[in-house]
Design an enzyme around this catalytic site. Structure first.
Site, mmCIF file in Angstrom:
data_model
loop_
_atom_site.group_PDB
_atom_site.id
_atom_site.type_symbol
_atom_site.label_atom_id
_atom_site.label_comp_id
_atom_site.label_asym_id
_atom_site.label_seq_id
_atom_site.Cartn_x
_atom_site.Cartn_y
_atom_site.Cartn_z
ATOM 1 N N SER A 1 6.902 -2.822 4.849
ATOM 2 C CA SER A 1 8.251 -3.296 4.484
ATOM 3 C C SER A 1 9.019 -3.853 5.675
ATOM 4 O O SER A 1 9.115 -3.201 6.706
ATOM 5 C CB SER A 1 9.086 -2.134 3.927
ATOM 6 O OG SER A 1 8.349 -1.374 3.026
ATOM 7 N N HIS B 1 8.389 -6.947 0.091
ATOM 8 C CA HIS B 1 6.977 -7.268 0.340
ATOM 9 C C HIS B 1 6.731 -8.705 -0.104
ATOM 10 O O HIS B 1 6.415 -8.956 -1.268
ATOM 11 C CB HIS B 1 6.056 -6.320 -0.426
ATOM 12 C CG HIS B 1 6.083 -4.926 0.103
ATOM 13 N ND1 HIS B 1 5.144 -4.437 0.979
ATOM 14 C CD2 HIS B 1 6.948 -3.922 -0.104
ATOM 15 C CE1 HIS B 1 5.443 -3.187 1.288
ATOM 16 N NE2 HIS B 1 6.526 -2.850 0.642
ATOM 17 N N HIS C 1 0.466 -1.927 -3.783
ATOM 18 C CA HIS C 1 0.366 -0.471 -3.788
ATOM 19 C C HIS C 1 -0.286 0.002 -5.081
ATOM 20 O O HIS C 1 -0.185 -0.651 -6.120
ATOM 21 C CB HIS C 1 1.770 0.140 -3.672
ATOM 22 C CG HIS C 1 2.480 -0.191 -2.399
ATOM 23 N ND1 HIS C 1 3.178 -1.376 -2.239
ATOM 24 C CD2 HIS C 1 2.593 0.486 -1.230
ATOM 25 C CE1 HIS C 1 3.684 -1.399 -1.010
ATOM 26 N NE2 HIS C 1 3.345 -0.288 -0.376
ATOM 27 N N TYR D 1 0.789 2.357 -6.846
ATOM 28 C CA TYR D 1 1.830 2.666 -7.840
ATOM 29 C C TYR D 1 2.256 1.442 -8.647
ATOM 30 O O TYR D 1 2.908 1.575 -9.678
ATOM 31 C CB TYR D 1 3.055 3.345 -7.198
ATOM 32 C CG TYR D 1 3.795 2.530 -6.150
ATOM 33 C CD1 TYR D 1 4.539 1.406 -6.465
ATOM 34 C CD2 TYR D 1 3.758 2.914 -4.811
ATOM 35 C CE1 TYR D 1 5.215 0.671 -5.507
ATOM 36 C CE2 TYR D 1 4.417 2.201 -3.837
ATOM 37 C CZ TYR D 1 5.148 1.078 -4.193
ATOM 38 O OH TYR D 1 5.798 0.348 -3.232
ATOM 39 N N GLU D 2 1.896 0.261 -8.182
ATOM 40 C CA GLU D 2 2.216 -0.938 -8.971
ATOM 41 C C GLU D 2 1.271 -1.088 -10.162
ATOM 42 O O GLU D 2 1.443 -1.988 -10.990
ATOM 43 C CB GLU D 2 2.131 -2.187 -8.085
ATOM 44 C CG GLU D 2 3.197 -2.205 -6.993
ATOM 45 C CD GLU D 2 3.049 -3.394 -6.065
ATOM 46 O OE1 GLU D 2 3.399 -4.510 -6.475
ATOM 47 O OE2 GLU D 2 2.570 -3.208 -4.932
ATOM 48 N N ALA E 1 5.807 2.159 6.207
ATOM 49 C CA ALA E 1 7.018 2.971 6.280
ATOM 50 C C ALA E 1 6.652 4.339 5.720
ATOM 51 O O ALA E 1 5.883 4.435 4.766
ATOM 52 C CB ALA E 1 8.122 2.334 5.444
ATOM 53 N N MET F 1 2.894 6.009 0.781
ATOM 54 C CA MET F 1 2.229 5.617 -0.463
ATOM 55 C C MET F 1 1.247 4.459 -0.265
ATOM 56 O O MET F 1 0.955 3.717 -1.203
ATOM 57 C CB MET F 1 3.291 5.204 -1.501
ATOM 58 C CG MET F 1 4.402 6.218 -1.711
ATOM 59 S SD MET F 1 5.692 5.572 -2.782
ATOM 60 C CE MET F 1 6.976 6.827 -2.568
ATOM 61 N N SER F 2 0.761 4.292 0.954
ATOM 62 C CA SER F 2 -0.096 3.119 1.210
ATOM 63 C C SER F 2 -1.154 3.434 2.262
ATOM 64 O O SER F 2 -1.409 4.588 2.587
ATOM 65 C CB SER F 2 0.771 1.938 1.672
ATOM 66 O OG SER F 2 1.289 2.180 2.966
ATOM 67 N N ASN G 1 12.788 7.766 7.215
ATOM 68 C CA ASN G 1 13.675 8.831 6.719
ATOM 69 C C ASN G 1 13.020 10.175 6.981
ATOM 70 O O ASN G 1 11.801 10.252 7.156
ATOM 71 C CB ASN G 1 13.912 8.662 5.200
ATOM 72 C CG ASN G 1 12.596 8.601 4.430
ATOM 73 O OD1 ASN G 1 11.949 7.564 4.374
ATOM 74 N ND2 ASN G 1 12.194 9.731 3.882
ATOM 75 N N HIS H 1 15.914 4.337 -1.354
ATOM 76 C CA HIS H 1 15.035 3.245 -0.914
ATOM 77 C C HIS H 1 15.777 2.278 0.005
ATOM 78 O O HIS H 1 15.196 1.717 0.938
ATOM 79 C CB HIS H 1 14.467 2.509 -2.123
ATOM 80 C CG HIS H 1 13.489 1.421 -1.762
ATOM 81 N ND1 HIS H 1 12.347 1.665 -1.010
ATOM 82 C CD2 HIS H 1 13.481 0.094 -2.016
ATOM 83 C CE1 HIS H 1 11.690 0.530 -0.828
ATOM 84 N NE2 HIS H 1 12.359 -0.443 -1.423
#
Ligand code: HPA
Length: 281
Positions: A32, A63, A86, A88-89, A116, A214-215, A238, A250
């Site tokens: 990101s 992205h 990702h 999750y997509e 990230a 997540m990646s 974070n 986010h």
């Protein structure tokens, strides 16, 4: 007989080659907000993912989704992915890993993967970088499940030194030289897209994780299958859930990424020099 996967990889690589004659030696995947690194390449040729056959196209905010070929500040020929897809997509892990395999087919011998992540280790601070030394694959699957492509790599392959030690050292030195507060640690990959619960973060800490995201892990596995050297840089955007008494947002993740962007780009410029097979790192 050529398998479907090899045919698809070769069609994707041929489409990229038809747009740019540069032979990249190092691949970079930008998380990101780091697209500026790709935009600053010399002689840059950008190919939108949608114009590369079989390439998955990302939908996440921040992205952009293009493969940029060009040379770094120091003249290293690079293939840079600005944006990634990702799991999750909705993309299967095999498809998430496809672009890194294309980078391998284009001839890169090392990949620098950025992401990230939330800081699980309470000694880390937002804006710090963690050089990935190892990972926990908690995505519930492995991108190499399915028939093995012997032309790419072996069925069973080593992951004990997935993160190249010389590149870890080079990444740490590059971050320090760029004025970044840098740590080493273990990245835990979950599917998302929900952020974790505080109990999940306590579990991850007990399991030895220092950061959560997540990646990246599917890409690392695919890269190692092909024998590519891997470096991983995680930007702590974070503190992970439950560390602070505040919800995760986010927008905050994107803003912290923005804040370290320039220094991280400086670090990447230094690191790709060491990752260049010609450099003997
Ligand atoms: N958890 C998972 N993924 C993330 C986080 C997080 O806290 N921050 C950025 N990506």
């Amino acid at each position: 007989m050529t398998s479907d996967l090899i045919r698809q990889l070769d069609e994707a690589a041929a489409a990229v080659r038809s747009r740019c004659g540069l032979a990249p030696r190092v691949g970079v995947v930008l998380g990101s907000g780091l697209g500026a690194f790709a935009d600053a390449l010399q002689g840059a040729v950008a190919v939108p993912y949608g114009e590369i056959p079989h390439f998955p196209v990302s939908t996440a905010v921040g992205h952009a989704g293009k493969l940029v070929l060009g040379t770094s500040r120091d003249g290293i020929p690079l293939a840079v992915m600005a944006g990634r897809v990702h799991h999750y997509e909705g993309y299967p892990l095999q498809q998430v890993a496809f672009p890194v395999r294309v980078l391998g087919r284009l001839g890169v011998q090392a990949v620098v993967l950025t992401n990230a992540a939330g800081a699980v280790n309470t000694a880390f601070r937002p804006g710090d970088i963690m050089v990935m030394t190892d990972h926990l694959n908690l995505m519930g699957g492995n991108p190499m499940i399915g028939p093995n492509e012997a032309a790419l790599g072996e069925r069973f392959f080593d992951m004990s030194t997935a993160y190249d030690r010389a590149l870890c050292d080079a990444a740490e030195a590059a971050c320090r030289a760029a004025g970044i507060s840098v740590h080493r640690g273990v990245y835990a990959a979950l599917t998302g897209p929900s952020y974790e619960t505080p109990a999940e973060i306590r579990m991850l800490r007990a399991m030895g994780a220092d950061a959560v995201g997540m990646s990246t892990v599917p890409e690392v596995i695919a890269a190692r299958h092909m024998g590519l050297r891997v470096a991983g840089l995680s930007c702590m955007t974070n503190m992970a859930a439950g560390v602070l008494d505040a919800p995760l947002d986010h927008q905050e993740v994107l803003e912290v990424g923005e804040r370290v962007r320039e220094k991280l780009i400086e670090a990447l410029n230094r690191l790709v020099r060491d990752a260049d097979p010609g450099a003997g790192a």
